[in-house]
Design an enzyme around this catalytic site. Sequence first.
Site, PDB file in Angstrom:
ATOM      1  N   VAL A   1      13.767   1.510  -0.344  1.00  0.00           N
ATOM      2  CA  VAL A   1      14.533   1.640   0.901  1.00  0.00           C
ATOM      3  C   VAL A   1      15.206   0.318   1.262  1.00  0.00           C
ATOM      4  O   VAL A   1      16.350   0.291   1.696  1.00  0.00           O
ATOM      5  CB  VAL A   1      13.633   2.142   2.063  1.00  0.00           C
ATOM      6  CG1 VAL A   1      14.364   2.060   3.393  1.00  0.00           C
ATOM      7  CG2 VAL A   1      13.189   3.577   1.797  1.00  0.00           C
TER       8      VAL A   1
ATOM      9  N   CYS B   1       8.378   3.444  -2.381  1.00  0.00           N
ATOM     10  CA  CYS B   1       9.572   3.775  -1.598  1.00  0.00           C
ATOM     11  C   CYS B   1       9.978   2.635  -0.672  1.00  0.00           C
ATOM     12  O   CYS B   1      11.142   2.497  -0.318  1.00  0.00           O
ATOM     13  CB  CYS B   1       9.417   5.092  -0.849  1.00  0.00           C
ATOM     14  SG  CYS B   1       7.877   5.344  -0.003  1.00  0.00           S
TER      15      CYS B   1
END
Lengths: 403, 512
Positions: free
Chosen positions: B157, B153
């Site tokens: 991001v 992630c």
Amino acid sequence: MHISHGPVGCGQYSWSQRRNYYIGKTGVDSFVTMQFTSDFQEKDIVFGGDKKLEKIIDEINVLFPLANGITVQSECPIGLIGDDIEAVSRKKNKETGKTIVPVRCEGFRGVSQSLGHHIANDSIRDWVFEKKQSDYEAGPYDVNVIGDYNIGGDAWSSRILLEEMGLNVVGNWSGDATLAEIERAPKAKLNLIHCYRSMNYICRHMEEKYGMPWEEYNFFGPTQIAAALRKIAAHFDDKIKEGAERVIAKYQPLVDEIIAKYKPRLEGKTVMLYVGGLRPRHVVNAYEDLGMIITGTGYEFGHGDDYQRTGHYVKGGTLIYDDVTGYELEKFIEKKRPDLVGSGIKEKYPVQKMGIPFRQMHSWDYSGPYHGYDGFAIFARDMDLAINNPVWDMFDAPWKKAA
Amino acid sequence: MPQSAEKVLDHRPLFRQPEYQEMLKNKKEKYEGGHPDAKVQEIADWTKSWDYREKNLARESLCVNPAKACQPLGAVFAAAGFERTMSFVHGSQGCVAYYRSHLSRHFKEPCSAVSSSMTEDAAVFGGLNNMIDGLANTKALYDPAMIAVSTTCMAEVIGDDLHSFIEQAKGKGSVPQDYDVPFAHTPAFVGSHVNGYDNMMKGIIEHFWKGKTATPGTKLNIIPGFDGYCVGNNRELKRILDLMGVEYTFLQDASDNFDTPSDGEYRMYDGGTSIDEVKSALDAKASLSLQHYCTPKTMEYIEGFGQTTASFHYPMGVRATDELLMKVSELTGKEVPEALRMERGRLIDAMADSQSWLHGQKYAIYGDPDFVYAMARFVMETGGEPIHCLATNGTKDWEAQMKTLLASSPFGKGCQVWAGKDLWHLRSLLATEPADFIIGNSYGKYLERDLKIPLIRLTFPVFDRHHHHRFPTMGYQGALRVLVMLLDKIMDVMDDDTNEPGVSDYSFDLTR
């Protein structure tokens, strides 16, 4: 209660894997072997997760009313999207009166989990200490055990010795700990630190701020246990010093029995270790108590002071490695061909495929405790059963051997 | 002193000895500052009430004990099914340790994957340099035939673009231009591990098929999906397809990689679909997905080449296996051989022999969407009744499909479907509307403990029982094994319930 704040994975993969034993009704007044996550979705990334976090804390208060406190353990996205978990924690603390601790432990910070230890230590200093009035007054023999995570009950087989010598363990960090134990810690007389790597920071803080002394100790194997009991006792009066001698004498027959039983089966066997925290050095003498020889050891996330301390434990010629890759470790093991490797789950199966006995030395391979005299018996048994199992002799098919 | 060298007590017996019990009691009373026992009991009872259930089901933000993992796990699993393929997960390092340990704990096998190990500087400047060095190191150290890149992630991001990064890395000589580096964006905050599987499968297939045209041949492609029982299942399916005389390619097959022998040699890679097989899979007659919810994007992509496709929901149980075999037969023109009809008959024979014990048993079933579908269906085939079917990663489509399935049988009438709910929800559901058995994975042991409802472990992950995944659950043979798992638990429970001498052991029957 600890929230994995961010996407679902981090909390899921770590759920119940550390074996931090505790007594309590899980989901009612204890929450260790549960996975609480904010399960971030795309919209939380885009719009921020602070509102969601507030709601989560509200929901916890409804569904888990006996939770005394909450930590918010931030995962990578939290730091990257600029969420203000400190503001949410402050606000919710005001509203509910419960301890709420933001922990800025995003995975990308620092080079290893070691920075996470430091951050967690600081979060206790900043968000737990001195926040509540406590009527606790320390007695002369009140100590904290710091840096024992109670893996497989390690802190319990340690506590029993400290209590037998006359000390009172008023707090255990952080295995089987309650919030009350953490809160009262600065008022005790002495901090006993087992895992120096992960919790020296808070001990140094308590020393600076509260003038509280700390002492490192090692409860792996009888040689170190006896030395540690005496070192700890030296901080106290004759009553405790006598207590330490009494404990050492009481367990000596057990130690003799264990060594008599297992040393002949293990003597001369070589061991390589690759673990974290304190173990790359702390377990060295425990193996030596059984006549085994450490030929290599290394830390996953050691600092300079760890290696400096390692020198006191290992013999000349021991291979020492730092933060090795899977490739490097495999090559070291191939070259050294030890009789036993002690490392983690990721290393276990590759090493065993090579025909080398293995013990997980993070989780004690689902056994334990290994601390204290009671733990030493289990440690000895486990090393024996790993090395002397008949399976290692059957790797070669007989017809291949003959050819 | 309870400990002795003669009989070494580890944690299980040790802490129940009086010395330790006294010590723990003392700790609790003096130092823990816990809530009074009566209060704890009151809350414990309340957590099993309808009032608690309603509050629990009203939860919108907090997730407790979910039955799902995140996308990159699925991507790493998918990549493990290709020959000499190394998973390269772009992002923070800790994540990769998680996928590896999670898969190792289930399979009791090595699991290799590498990380680009991004830290603060990468968070600010992006992870391109990590990609460049990382690919070069991976190739140099581990000599993979291809490197399959997915993302944590963190990388998602900050918006790292894998396609561009890999191109740039190749441009800088990190790995040769013609070296295969398929990739998939696998954000952990979208979907679950089943989507990660889908994205990586599509990524790999796209890498080799893009821009090409298909010439339909005679072979079938089999895409198994995320299956913790792949070791037993893939081998069983191959046996079945061989019996039928069908030509096939497993597109993704981790069965050998997660089941290497102990003979003194550590194999970092073993088995799996080769690059040539992936390439030639474009010219297959048809592609079959064994798990619909693991492959929506993959199958859509394959359909784009004009290939015939079909999707199943984890072919476990009688009719699910029938359908798979008939579909294979229809597509290939090969008849289902007599040997398989015999196997089917033996399974039915076993089910008939045991039907009185199975009929009317009530089950709560949770897991990945396709597994839950298959399990509910098979349970109904045995005369059992699913009561709760739950998939934390179940979608609205799944919920609707489940309801259709349950409506198709009188044994599904009393069942409720719970999409998106977690195992703490299930605790409330079972406390208020209990089942006789829970079917799930190792995490279900907490439900078993709290609710005293026996757990049958039949899906990933199984951490606390060994080697179940080495035996198939798919096909008629697999169904037989699942049947025995159910029966063993049912009869063990009966024995446990009737073994008190002079009290209940009149029913402690020798023959059943």
